[in-house]
Design a protein around this motif. Structure first.
Motif, PDB file in Angstrom:
ATOM      1  N   LEU A   1     -17.645  60.186  31.807  1.00 35.02           N
ATOM      2  CA  LEU A   1     -17.138  59.503  31.426  1.00 35.02           C
ATOM      3  C   LEU A   1     -16.957  60.625  30.134  1.00 35.02           C
ATOM      4  O   LEU A   1     -15.912  60.990  29.524  1.00 35.02           O
ATOM      5  N   LYS A   2     -17.800  61.477  29.439  1.00 37.55           N
ATOM      6  CA  LYS A   2     -18.210  62.424  28.633  1.00 37.55           C
ATOM      7  C   LYS A   2     -17.209  63.469  29.078  1.00 37.55           C
ATOM      8  O   LYS A   2     -17.189  64.524  28.452  1.00 37.55           O
ATOM      9  N   GLN A   3     -17.902  64.203  30.734  1.00 38.19           N
ATOM     10  CA  GLN A   3     -17.096  65.073  31.535  1.00 38.19           C
ATOM     11  C   GLN A   3     -15.434  64.684  31.296  1.00 38.19           C
ATOM     12  O   GLN A   3     -14.489  66.253  31.564  1.00 38.19           O
ATOM     13  N   LEU A   4     -14.775  63.907  30.722  1.00 38.63           N
ATOM     14  CA  LEU A   4     -13.801  63.479  30.905  1.00 38.63           C
ATOM     15  C   LEU A   4     -13.677  64.280  29.170  1.00 38.63           C
ATOM     16  O   LEU A   4     -11.768  64.426  29.294  1.00 38.63           O
ATOM     17  N   GLY A   5     -14.081  64.180  28.312  1.00 39.72           N
ATOM     18  CA  GLY A   5     -13.504  65.123  26.748  1.00 39.72           C
ATOM     19  C   GLY A   5     -13.866  63.413  25.982  1.00 39.72           C
ATOM     20  O   GLY A   5     -13.111  64.051  24.899  1.00 39.72           O
ATOM     21  N   LEU A   6     -13.589  62.452  26.582  1.00 41.54           N
ATOM     22  CA  LEU A   6     -13.231  62.299  25.036  1.00 41.54           C
ATOM     23  C   LEU A   6     -14.528  62.363  24.736  1.00 41.54           C
ATOM     24  O   LEU A   6     -16.203  62.023  25.088  1.00 41.54           O
ATOM     25  N   ARG A   7     -15.457  61.256  23.726  1.00 41.72           N
ATOM     26  CA  ARG A   7     -16.369  60.322  22.832  1.00 41.72           C
ATOM     27  C   ARG A   7     -16.707  59.176  22.615  1.00 41.72           C
ATOM     28  O   ARG A   7     -15.933  58.184  23.257  1.00 41.72           O
ATOM     29  N   ILE A   8     -18.008  58.642  23.153  1.00 44.19           N
ATOM     30  CA  ILE A   8     -18.592  57.780  23.154  1.00 44.19           C
ATOM     31  C   ILE A   8     -19.906  57.351  22.241  1.00 44.19           C
ATOM     32  O   ILE A   8     -20.383  58.411  21.626  1.00 44.19           O
ATOM     33  N   ALA A   9     -19.587  56.032  21.655  1.00 44.19           N
ATOM     34  CA  ALA A   9     -19.920  55.710  20.637  1.00 44.19           C
ATOM     35  C   ALA A   9     -21.102  53.875  20.974  1.00 44.19           C
ATOM     36  O   ALA A   9     -20.318  53.890  21.836  1.00 44.19           O
ATOM     37  N   LEU A  10     -22.135  54.437  20.278  1.00 45.83           N
ATOM     38  CA  LEU A  10     -23.010  53.484  20.268  1.00 45.83           C
ATOM     39  C   LEU A  10     -22.753  52.185  19.379  1.00 45.83           C
ATOM     40  O   LEU A  10     -22.528  52.262  17.835  1.00 45.83           O
ATOM     41  N   ASP A  11     -21.931  51.501  19.145  1.00 41.59           N
ATOM     42  CA  ASP A  11     -21.708  49.839  18.726  1.00 41.59           C
ATOM     43  C   ASP A  11     -22.735  49.131  18.574  1.00 41.59           C
ATOM     44  O   ASP A  11     -24.324  48.911  19.328  1.00 41.59           O
ATOM     45  N   ASP A  12     -22.775  48.973  17.855  1.00 44.15           N
ATOM     46  CA  ASP A  12     -23.424  47.360  16.976  1.00 44.15           C
ATOM     47  C   ASP A  12     -24.877  47.572  16.562  1.00 44.15           C
ATOM     48  O   ASP A  12     -25.605  47.119  17.349  1.00 44.15           O
ATOM     49  N   PHE A  13     -25.469  49.286  15.829  1.00 46.77           N
ATOM     50  CA  PHE A  13     -26.349  49.469  16.258  1.00 46.77           C
ATOM     51  C   PHE A  13     -27.448  48.898  15.341  1.00 46.77           C
ATOM     52  O   PHE A  13     -26.798  48.667  14.123  1.00 46.77           O
TER      53      PHE A  13
ATOM     54  N   ILE B   1     -22.628  56.565  16.393  1.00 44.63           N
ATOM     55  CA  ILE B   1     -23.881  55.626  16.269  1.00 44.63           C
ATOM     56  C   ILE B   1     -22.502  54.198  15.312  1.00 44.63           C
ATOM     57  O   ILE B   1     -22.196  54.619  13.849  1.00 44.63           O
ATOM     58  N   LYS B   2     -21.891  53.452  15.579  1.00 45.24           N
ATOM     59  CA  LYS B   2     -21.501  52.288  15.059  1.00 45.24           C
ATOM     60  C   LYS B   2     -22.593  51.527  14.121  1.00 45.24           C
ATOM     61  O   LYS B   2     -23.510  50.581  14.954  1.00 45.24           O
ATOM     62  N   ILE B   3     -23.229  50.842  12.870  1.00 45.32           N
ATOM     63  CA  ILE B   3     -23.990  50.075  11.922  1.00 45.32           C
ATOM     64  C   ILE B   3     -23.085  49.654  11.672  1.00 45.32           C
ATOM     65  O   ILE B   3     -22.494  48.977  11.694  1.00 45.32           O
ATOM     66  N   ASP B   4     -24.191  48.206  12.846  1.00 44.01           N
ATOM     67  CA  ASP B   4     -23.456  46.831  12.606  1.00 44.01           C
ATOM     68  C   ASP B   4     -23.335  46.531  11.506  1.00 44.01           C
ATOM     69  O   ASP B   4     -24.063  46.312  10.333  1.00 44.01           O
ATOM     70  N   ARG B   5     -22.344  45.077  10.881  1.00 39.19           N
ATOM     71  CA  ARG B   5     -22.417  44.724   9.826  1.00 39.19           C
ATOM     72  C   ARG B   5     -22.960  43.965   9.366  1.00 39.19           C
ATOM     73  O   ARG B   5     -22.980  43.723   7.821  1.00 39.19           O
TER      74      ARG B   5
ATOM     75  N   ALA C   1     -19.682  52.576   9.655  1.00 39.65           N
ATOM     76  CA  ALA C   1     -20.253  51.686   9.082  1.00 39.65           C
ATOM     77  C   ALA C   1     -19.186  50.689   9.591  1.00 39.65           C
ATOM     78  O   ALA C   1     -17.720  50.426   9.223  1.00 39.65           O
ATOM     79  N   GLU C   2     -19.290  49.748  10.168  1.00 39.33           N
ATOM     80  CA  GLU C   2     -18.315  48.400   9.919  1.00 39.33           C
ATOM     81  C   GLU C   2     -18.750  47.222   9.136  1.00 39.33           C
ATOM     82  O   GLU C   2     -19.833  47.169   9.064  1.00 39.33           O
ATOM     83  N   GLY C   3     -17.858  47.009   9.043  1.00 41.63           N
ATOM     84  CA  GLY C   3     -17.688  45.092   8.556  1.00 41.63           C
ATOM     85  C   GLY C   3     -17.869  45.440   6.862  1.00 41.63           C
ATOM     86  O   GLY C   3     -18.109  45.092   5.869  1.00 41.63           O
ATOM     87  N   VAL C   4     -16.961  46.896   6.578  1.00 40.93           N
ATOM     88  CA  VAL C   4     -17.387  47.080   4.623  1.00 40.93           C
ATOM     89  C   VAL C   4     -16.234  46.292   4.057  1.00 40.93           C
ATOM     90  O   VAL C   4     -14.476  45.878   4.351  1.00 40.93           O
ATOM     91  N   GLU C   5     -16.994  45.365   2.895  1.00 39.60           N
ATOM     92  CA  GLU C   5     -15.463  44.210   2.361  1.00 39.60           C
ATOM     93  C   GLU C   5     -15.519  44.926   1.025  1.00 39.60           C
ATOM     94  O   GLU C   5     -14.461  44.325   0.259  1.00 39.60           O
ATOM     95  N   THR C   6     -16.029  45.708   0.175  1.00 39.86           N
ATOM     96  CA  THR C   6     -16.099  45.547  -1.384  1.00 39.86           C
ATOM     97  C   THR C   6     -16.253  47.147  -1.433  1.00 39.86           C
ATOM     98  O   THR C   6     -17.006  47.860  -0.450  1.00 39.86           O
ATOM     99  N   PRO C   7     -15.918  47.744  -1.956  1.00 40.95           N
ATOM    100  CA  PRO C   7     -16.073  49.174  -3.202  1.00 40.95           C
ATOM    101  C   PRO C   7     -17.668  49.186  -3.365  1.00 40.95           C
ATOM    102  O   PRO C   7     -17.633  50.494  -3.061  1.00 40.95           O
ATOM    103  N   ASP C   8     -18.634  47.773  -3.605  1.00 38.81           N
ATOM    104  CA  ASP C   8     -19.565  48.674  -3.667  1.00 38.81           C
ATOM    105  C   ASP C   8     -21.037  48.291  -2.646  1.00 38.81           C
ATOM    106  O   ASP C   8     -21.240  50.195  -2.071  1.00 38.81           O
ATOM    107  N   GLN C   9     -20.012  47.799  -1.242  1.00 35.64           N
ATOM    108  CA  GLN C   9     -20.615  48.720  -0.168  1.00 35.64           C
ATOM    109  C   GLN C   9     -20.225  49.705   0.080  1.00 35.64           C
ATOM    110  O   GLN C   9     -20.575  50.866   0.541  1.00 35.64           O
ATOM    111  N   ALA C  10     -19.278  50.569   0.071  1.00 31.00           N
ATOM    112  CA  ALA C  10     -18.510  51.689   0.335  1.00 31.00           C
ATOM    113  C   ALA C  10     -19.806  52.791  -0.361  1.00 31.00           C
ATOM    114  O   ALA C  10     -19.811  54.076   0.439  1.00 31.00           O
ATOM    115  N   ALA C  11     -19.817  52.495  -0.869  1.00 29.29           N
ATOM    116  CA  ALA C  11     -20.421  53.256  -2.512  1.00 29.29           C
ATOM    117  C   ALA C  11     -21.786  53.511  -1.908  1.00 29.29           C
ATOM    118  O   ALA C  11     -22.008  55.027  -2.151  1.00 29.29           O
TER     119      ALA C  11
END
Ligand code: C2E
Ligand code: CA
Ligand code: CA
Ligand code: CA
Length: 275
Positions: A165-177, A195-199, A231-241
């Motif tokens: 897959l990597k050879q095709l030139g796309l990016r690979i993400a590790l989900d729900d980390f 890396i996707k940081i779990d909600r 980061a997944e599941g960001v719901e508030t400005p405080d979390q984003a900060a």
């Protein structure tokens, strides 16, 4: 059974979801759901942490059942995986997502979820290549999201498939980390791009020292390895900060946008209508 018309997907919890009868019902209806055009994709924005600029979208599968209304992917993906229907559905998702993204003049990228079961198909990379070729989408605009269970299966040649897959030139993400069996050592078994940081950790980041510590460990190691973090599941400005302070590079969640049909995206049809 709980039933509602349109609106929020109904989750079938516990005994019902686990029951063989429910699974058979889902299976029967899921066969042919593609042909009947009941399956479709919604797209959720992923933004750059620095300035909130949208950099791409994650494609999320939706099933509009003619009688039961919307059914959550959490309920039908497991059935699709058990029955092997995921191969056909996965191909549909890849083709549909690439076709849609190829129309975006913004050049934004598209992220597609791959089930671990799809890795039992030795032709997975060929299937992805065919979705790219059919749509004309450059591989650099495609990202695939996998979970660590793809790496857990030591006897498999999943690492080789990931390499293809990597050879095709796309990016690979590790989900729900951070959930399941996730271990920081996975980050050394394969060169992930993201890396996707779990909600679960994002939800607690402002109130739990433990959640903050986990996020800090992930962003710290990612930075050393030059891997992006979403980061997944960001719901508030405080979390984003908090996440920005920890050096998270991308944010995704209801704060920035819910999953929406392609027609509701800022890039939808504008160029076509204008041109
Ligand atoms: P996921 O890949 O972890 O996707 C993120 C889920 O979190 C999505 O649920 C999304 O709608 C939801 N979400 C996003 N932002 C927020 C937020 O701020 N707050 C809350 N509470 N939720 C948020 P969704 O769409 O129901 O999908 C559930 C899971 O189903 C996905 O989890 C993924 O594992 C699976 N899935 C969805 N589409 C596909 C697909 O095309 N292929 C495969 N294999 N799996 C899919
Ligand atoms: Ca995902
Ligand atoms: Ca996820
Ligand atoms: Ca998840």
């Amino acid at each position: 059974a709980k039933r509602r018309g349109r609106g929020r997907p109904v989750r079938f919890h516990g005994a019902l979801a686990a029951s063989a009868r429910y699974r058979r019902l889902i299976e029967t209806d899921l066969r042919g759901a593609i042909a009947r055009r009941e399956l479709g994709l919604h797209y959720q924005p992923i933004v750059r942490a620095e300035d909130g600029e949208t950099v791409g979208y994650e494609a999320l599968l939706r099933w509009q059942h003619p009688a039961r209304g919307p059914i959550s992917p959490l309920d039908f993906i497991p059935v699709a995986e058990e029955t092997g229907l995921i191969h056909e559905i996965g191909a549909f998702v890849l083709h549909e997502a690439c076709r849609e993204a190829s129309r975006w003049t913004s050049g934004r990228s598209i992220a597609v979820n791959l089930s671990p079961v799809q890795f039992r198909n030795a032709a997975l990379a060929a299937q992805v290549a065919s979705a790219l070729a059919a749509s004309g989408l450059p591989a650099t605009r495609l990202e695939v999201e996998i979970t660590e269970s793809v790496l857990l299966d030591a006897s498999s040649n999943n690492l080789a498939l990931l390499g293809q897959l990597k050879q095709l030139g796309l990016r690979i993400a590790l989900d729900d980390f951070g959930t399941g069996y996730s271990s920081l050592s996975y980050l050394c078994t394969f060169r992930f791009d993201k890396i996707k940081i779990d909600r679960a950790f994002v939800r607690e980041i402002c109130v739990s020292r433990e959640a903050l510590a986990v996020v800090r460990a992930i962003t710290g190691l990612s930075r050393s390895l030059a891997i992006a973090t979403t980061a997944e599941g960001v719901e508030t400005p405080d979390q984003a900060a908090c996440l920005r302070r920890e050096g998270c590079t991308q944010l995704q969640g209801y704060l920035y946008g819910k999953p929406m049909p392609a027609s509701a995206l800022p890039e939808s049809g504008m160029a076509l209508r204008a041109g």
